[in-house]
Scaffold this motif. Structure first.
Motif, short mmCIF file in Angstrom:
data_model
loop_
_atom_site.label_atom_id
_atom_site.label_comp_id
_atom_site.label_asym_id
_atom_site.label_seq_id
_atom_site.Cartn_x
_atom_site.Cartn_y
_atom_site.Cartn_z
N ASP A 44 9.95 9.25 -8.78
CA ASP A 44 8.81 9.11 -7.88
C ASP A 44 7.63 9.91 -8.44
O ASP A 44 7.52 11.11 -8.21
N TYR B 90 2.43 12.14 -7.96
CA TYR B 90 1.30 13.03 -8.26
C TYR B 90 0.96 13.05 -9.76
O TYR B 90 0.63 14.10 -10.32
N ASN C 251 0.81 -1.22 0.00
CA ASN C 251 0.00 0.00 0.00
C ASN C 251 0.84 1.26 0.00
O ASN C 251 0.30 2.35 0.11
N LEU D 6 6.42 4.48 -0.88
CA LEU D 6 7.60 4.81 -0.09
C LEU D 6 8.29 3.54 0.41
O LEU D 6 9.52 3.44 0.42
#
Ligand SMILES: Cc1ncc(COP(=O)(O)O)c(C=O)c1O
Length: 435
Positions: free
Chosen positions: A224, A227, A104, A107
């Protein structure tokens, strides 16, 4: 409070003394109101989480088979069910066979990946990063995401700050550093709506990252894409296709891609993804296989039932935008009203993502955070957006407007703007007034 108009650079000492007195009185009055406000963490608000309330009733009883007949309740399927890999592969611009769903938290995947780089290396033929003479280093565009830094610090990987520009990391600096130093093994990049500046990585910068000569043969771009679909305006730009750019540059294994549904569905109960070249996917699977017998495929199925295609994801993100865009607008309007023209601050106007980056007068960010705390307004600690928590200019503050209510965001920003002015005037007058 009405805006005070002055320019910190040109105001004379008498004017500054008057303004100081008035700001100090305003700050004391604010303390007396007994606020408890929090602009610290970039979390979705309850209203945003409610947009995915339907997830909690899925999959329906008896509906536990993936499209290929896999019983999602059972062990297995290390890389995730096919339909989830296809859909989210499309969103993160990774072929379905080259994306893994696992857990989930993206990170956690970043942490796993960097741990394996450190202990075992990026492939069977390379040395572990941890054996690099003088210690491995990773470039950190600043301001950046504090938790990226925490992962590196925990693994003993040195962090080298590089400036962040409006179109991504400063490539002049990056090129020079990676070409000449074999111990530099990677760079963080947040291609869409970077945390905290909101910058979008341009295709030119992405291509330069893919193509640049690196002294380290096992160099990795830590991409990463947290967004990817988190737009705040009608423009919904896509991220440069870094995987294809790396392949075209003859560096197919250079990038590892991360993403999640944390700020799309449930922040603590979403899906997270790793993408990369066939080599990198096989590489991660080797370690994943030891760590787990398989991901939570019921959660994968739940997500697929709730969001079956790209259009449904985009529609959901537009509803998020309806909730959070007014909060961003309120922050920006208050900063503009109170601070424009004073010479005390500059800030970003993001078109997506979760943050606004505020630069105050150098040397005053810590004081601003302290003054805000006295008034009951929690801000992310000054320095958090820099490696080792050390902003050399003591200048940057990250604003996270999504979680509090609109009224609280506005009240907190009013207080923050007051503290920015007060800290700047204190500094100009050479006097720090406490209390
Ligand atoms: C840039 C960035 N990456 C990753 C994360 C965390 O992602 P996840 O919830 O998938 O672990 C955040 C959360 O704020 C973030 O801002």
């Amino acid at each position: 409070m009405p805006a005070i108009t002055f320019d910190i650079a040109t105001a004379d000492q008498a004017t500054l003394a008057d303004i100081h007195e008035s700001l100090h009185a305003e700050h004391q009055a604010l303390i007396a109101t007994g606020l408890t406000l929090d602009l610290t963490r970039g979390k979705p608000s309850p209203e945003q989480l409610d947009l995915s309330a339907g997830l909690l009733a899925l999959p329906a009883p008896g509906d536990h088979y993936a499209a290929d007949g896999t019983d999602c309740r059972n062990y297995g399927g290390l890389t995730g069910i096919r339909e989830i890999r296809e859909l989210w592969g499309e969103i993160f611009e990774v072929p379905a066979g080259q994306i893994i769903e696992s857990g989930n938290s993206s990170l956690a995947l970043m942490h796993d990946c960097l741990t394996h780089f450190t202990l075992a290396g990026t492939s069977v033929d390379t040395e572990p990063w941890g054996r690099t003479a003088g210690g491995a280093a990773v470039l950190c565009p600043v301001p950046g995401y504090d938790r990226h830094f925490t992962i590196l610090e925990g693994l003993g990987i040195r962090m080298i700050s590089v400036p962040m520009r409006a179109d991504g990391p400063d490539m002049t600096v990056v090129r020079r550093l990676v070409a000449g130093d074999e111990s530099i093994k990677g760079i963080w990049t947040m291609p869409s709506y970077s945390n905290p500046t909101g910058a979008l990585c341009s295709t030119e910068v992405a291509r330069a990252l893919a193509e640049m000569p690196t002294a380290a043969a096992d160099f990795r771009i830590l991409w990463d894409n947290a967004y990817a679909v988190h737009h705040l305006t009608d423009e919904e730009p896509t991220v440069p296709d870094i995987l294809s750019l790396c392949a075209a540059a003859g560096n197919p294994d250079r990038v590892v891609i991360f993403g999640s549904t944390s700020k799309i569905t449930n922040a603590g109960a979403g899906l997270s993804f790793f993408g990369g070249s066939p080599h990198n996917v096989a590489w991660l699977q080797r370690y994943l296989f030891r760590r787990t017998i398989g991901p939570d495929k019921v959660n994968e199925l739940r997500h697929f039932r709730f969001l079956p295609d790209v259009d449904s994801v985009r529609a959901l993100m537009r509803r998020h935008r309806e909730v959070i865009a007014p909060k961003f607008a309120a922050v920006l309007e208050i900063l503009d009203t109170r601070l424009t023209g004073t010479g005390t601050a500059e800030w970003t106007t993001p078109t997506g993502g979760y943050f606004i980056s505020l630069d105050v007068v150098p040397g005053t960010a810590s004081r601003v955070v302290e003054l805000a705390k006295q008034a009951g307004i929690a801000l992310t600690p000054a320095g958090a957006t820099f490696p080792y928590g050390n902003d050399p200019d003591d200048r940057n503050i990250r604003i996270a407007p999504t979680f509090p209510s609109l009224a609280d965001v506005a009240a907190a920003t009013e207080g923050l703007a007051l503290c920015v002015l007060l800290a700047a005037v204190e500094q100009r007058r050479g006097a720090t007034v406490s209390g």
